[in-house]
Design an enzyme around this catalytic site. Sequence first.
Site, PDB file in Angstrom:
ATOM      1  CB  CYS B  35      -0.910   0.024   1.220  1.00 51.70           C
ATOM      2  SG  CYS B  35      -1.939  -1.416   1.363  1.00 51.70           S
ATOM      3  CB  CYS B 104      -4.297   4.849   2.635  1.00 50.14           C
ATOM      4  SG  CYS B 104      -3.875   6.495   2.069  1.00 50.14           S
TER       5      CYS B 104
END
Lengths: 380, 131
Positions: B35, B104
């Site tokens: 990510c 995130c």
Amino acid sequence: MRVYLDNGATTKTDPRVVQEMMPYFTEMYGNTASLHSFGQEAKEAVEKARGFIASFINAQPDEIVFTSGGTESDNIAIQGVARALSTKGKHIITSKIEHPAVLEVCKHLEKEGYEVTYLNVDKHGLVNLEQLEKSIRKDTILVSIMFANNEIGTIQPIKDIGEICRKHGVYFHTDAVQALGKVPVDVKEMKIDLLSGSAHKIHGPKGVGLLYVRKGVKLAPIILGGGHEQGLRSGTTNTPGIVGFAKALELSKEPNNMLELRDRIINELLKIPETILNGHPTQRLPNNVNVCFKYIEGEAILLHLDQAGIAVSTGSACSSLKLQPSHVLTAIGLPPEIAHGSIRITLSKFTTEQEVDYFINNIKRIVHNLRELSPFWKNR
Amino acid sequence: MPMYSKKVMEHFTHPRNMGKPKEYDAVGKVGNPVCGDVMYIYIKVKENRIVDIGFETMGCAAAIATSSMVTELAKGKTLEEAMKITRDDVAESLEGLPPIKMHCSNLAADGLRAAIMNYKKKREKEQDKTT
């Protein structure tokens, strides 16, 4: 110091281009469709530009359709062929690394019942000619492969692709937005049927593009109206933009040192440990550098460079709205954790040695500092 | 590209408590390199209080700024107080984060909690051995 190294996004309009355009805003502002002298002097300027641009790519003037830019050109070409030839077939071939202006049109057509083959590329971003030829079917109506990639700069073997398509009687469209004005483009020799170009990538104005349509190629118009540009792109002609586009192309022939500066940047960046060059080592645009710095993230690099007045771009997911790493970097086989550390540096004819040195000094400092902060750097 | 607050940019360009401290009792590791954001939060504890703290982060400006901010918020606090620091506290102290970064990259509070949990586990084990 402010240093602009994002010329793949857009470029500074050359002052000489602006100068050439000015009279068509303030004096010769007529509508090219008008019969009076105001209209006719504008029309004359547009046709002169059309003639110059046509000869620049070895086409005929009536094979050039002016548009609002690269995206519109791609749309008119792909949707135009799809609509015109839907009774012949509904299969289109493209690659996985195309610009969204091509990929999104293809995805849209898929929803309408068209079938699309997305060709893989190798680690350098090149399509496989054998795979291309094998993918062509009886119902294939179009192959759309970009001339040069906007992110990694890889230049495709356009002439070979053109020959394969011509041999099988399939139209070949190429998005040449990044290539036109930087590498030689000859639509006849390369057997191109449709080609998209844009002015603002080569120091021309924003809002003007072109679509080369080889004589005899059937397109159904997607923009309807007054029937301008042979009915393929209705809408009042952008006279200053078109005049500027021609001037920008003319000036693109001036000598420049982009290639030398590009290679200097590549050599210096590859001296930084754990750095990967993305794209083809030699078959690449003269102004494109794309690298991944392992163990750090691209948006952070970009913002640190911005603090130093330097503009670049990144393929990191963190800078995209979709939170996905670049589809191009993914297609050349980079794992996401490496793709996140990508930076694209794109030069222009205005880029100086001094600017390049300033960039190199700053990027070395920034990569070092971010790696000192990264949990993976010391434990690699 | 999201727009960051001045506070985020300040912490991103001048991170506080950066790096692994020379001495630490526990580390909390959160995130995923796939990510793009990974954080290691290191804590040194004395008499139930975080006396030293540091971080190592790979990630975007938001990831680095939130790491820096959480170390500032937690330093000097008792473990119980530090456990109460939330993602929203970190974002608020930074004068907000772009909405897309809230999920995130706003992992620092999780990293801190992971470090505290690891510290407590370690203590329990040590106590088991001595008894």
